[in-house]
Design an enzyme around this catalytic site. Structure first.
Site, short mmCIF file in Angstrom:
data_model
loop_
_atom_site.label_atom_id
_atom_site.label_comp_id
_atom_site.label_asym_id
_atom_site.label_seq_id
_atom_site.Cartn_x
_atom_site.Cartn_y
_atom_site.Cartn_z
N MET A 30 0.84 -1.20 0.00
CA MET A 30 0.00 0.00 0.00
C MET A 30 0.88 1.26 0.00
O MET A 30 0.41 2.35 0.31
CB MET A 30 -0.94 -0.01 1.21
CG MET A 30 -1.90 -1.20 1.17
SD MET A 30 -3.42 -0.94 2.08
CE MET A 30 -2.81 -0.74 3.73
N HIS A 37 9.06 -3.04 3.63
CA HIS A 37 8.77 -3.16 2.19
C HIS A 37 10.05 -3.41 1.40
O HIS A 37 10.09 -4.23 0.48
CB HIS A 37 8.15 -1.85 1.67
CG HIS A 37 6.83 -1.50 2.25
ND1 HIS A 37 6.63 -0.36 2.99
CD2 HIS A 37 5.62 -2.13 2.20
CE1 HIS A 37 5.36 -0.29 3.37
NE2 HIS A 37 4.73 -1.35 2.91
N GLY A 148 5.07 -10.09 4.06
CA GLY A 148 5.78 -9.99 5.32
C GLY A 148 5.11 -10.80 6.43
O GLY A 148 3.88 -10.82 6.53
N SER A 186 6.48 0.03 10.26
CA SER A 186 5.11 0.06 9.72
C SER A 186 4.83 1.45 9.18
O SER A 186 5.33 2.45 9.73
CB SER A 186 4.12 -0.26 10.85
OG SER A 186 2.81 0.15 10.49
N SER A 187 4.05 1.51 8.12
CA SER A 187 3.67 2.82 7.56
C SER A 187 2.96 3.66 8.62
O SER A 187 3.02 4.89 8.60
CB SER A 187 2.76 2.63 6.35
OG SER A 187 3.36 1.78 5.41
N ARG A 188 2.28 2.99 9.53
CA ARG A 188 1.49 3.73 10.53
C ARG A 188 2.34 4.29 11.67
O ARG A 188 1.84 5.10 12.45
CB ARG A 188 0.39 2.83 11.10
CG ARG A 188 -0.70 2.54 10.08
CD ARG A 188 -1.86 1.77 10.69
NE ARG A 188 -2.99 1.70 9.79
CZ ARG A 188 -3.31 0.64 9.05
NH1 ARG A 188 -2.58 -0.46 9.09
NH2 ARG A 188 -4.37 0.67 8.25
#
Ligand code: AMP
Length: 283
Positions: A30, A37, A148, A186-188
């Site tokens: 995403m 990633h 992942g 994490s992207s978050r």
């Protein structure tokens, strides 16, 4: 590196690669790339001839009130990272391309695995994941797809989908990439304040404690879950969503560890919900 937005073009380029005898590796994402990633993309680059990464923030896997609208996006940066890693294709379709009719009426049912834990906390999430991954698999036609372990239940759903739908795709699970204190990238994580970021180390601490207890011979999962909950409970910034120990294939909760088992945690830091997990040692 080609940046492709149209499904027909992505299909054509991937078909051409396969016709030329090149193996196709695929990393669905995403976007808002981080080291997690990048580890998947590097692995795909090392192992396959033609490597495709997709960037698509899939609305179908977000529930009402979840963070779809504020999900981090930075396509320019993502494209330069993908370029540096030597990928062949970035497939970054728009929502209209992926969902010509919204909402789709035909979707992939992830089965009972999709209703547990993350699936119970986020109803419809894994239906959205399985549906978009099935669509992306069909467009890209990879021989190998990389996911992942950070999202262990997602990985299990995809493995099960590939098995049950007889898809000719090798699914490779890649180890979780962590920061120095153990927090999974994490992207978050960008949403965390400094205090929350520091507190978020409690997820890995709790999982490591469970792993250590299992290594020491503890087989009773209620004891492990209580220890994890205690660790999260001792962190004022964190609010636990669930802590569990499951069978590593079915993700059904187990009361005693008898085979491969995984500890999982979901917790909120104000608005930001983080998940993590660890495979428990067989002792
Ligand atoms: P996402 O963009 O969050 O949907 O993630 C795309 C892929 O990267 C998924 O297969 C994730 O499981 C994987 N991933 C996310 N975070 C990590 C991490 N910290 N380590 C390894 N893989 C990860």
């Amino acid at each position: 590196m080609e940046v492709i937005r149209a499904i027909a073009m992505a299909r054509k380029v991937c078909n051409a690669a396969r016709s030329a005898g090149r193996t196709v590796g695929f990393v669905p994402t995403m976007g808002a790339f981080h080291d997690g990633h990048m580890s998947l993309m590097k692995r795909a680059r090392d192992e396959r001839d033609h490597v495709v990464v997709s960037i698509f923030v899939n609305p179908l896997q977000f529930g009402p009130g979840e963070d779809l609208s504020r999900y981090p996006r930075d396509e320019d940066r993502d494209l330069s990272i993908a370029g540096e890693l030597g990928l062949d294709v970035v497939f970054a379709p728009g929502v209209e391309a992926m969902y010509p009719a919204w909402p789709p009426e035909v979707t992939v049912d992830p089965g009972p695995l999709g209703d547990r834990l993350e699936g119970a906390a986020r109803p419809g999430h894994f239906r959205g994941v399985a549906t978009v991954v099935a669509k992306l698999f069909d467009v890209v036609g990879p021989s190998t797809a990389y996911f992942g372990e950070k999202d262990a239940q997602q990985l299990a759903v995809i493995r099960r989908m590939v098995r049950d739908l007889s898809l000719a795709i090798d699914v490779v699970g890649c180890p979780t990439v962590r920061e120095l204190d153990g927090l999974a990238t994490s992207s978050r994580n960008v949403f965390l304040s400094l205090e929350q970021r520091e507190a978020a180390g409690c997820l890995f601490l709790a999982l490591s404690e469970a792993a250590q207890m299992a290594r020491g011979g503890e087989r009773d999962t209620a004891t492990l879950v209580a220890a994890m909950a205690r660790e999260i409970g001792a962190t004022p910034e964190a609010r636990i969503d669930y802590a569990a120990v499951v069978d590593d294939e079915t993700f059904a909760e187990v009361s005693t560890i008898a085979g491969p088992a995984r500890a999982l945690i979901a917790a909120r830091f104000a608005e930001t919900r983080l998940i993590d997990n660890l495979l428990l040692p067989a002792s």
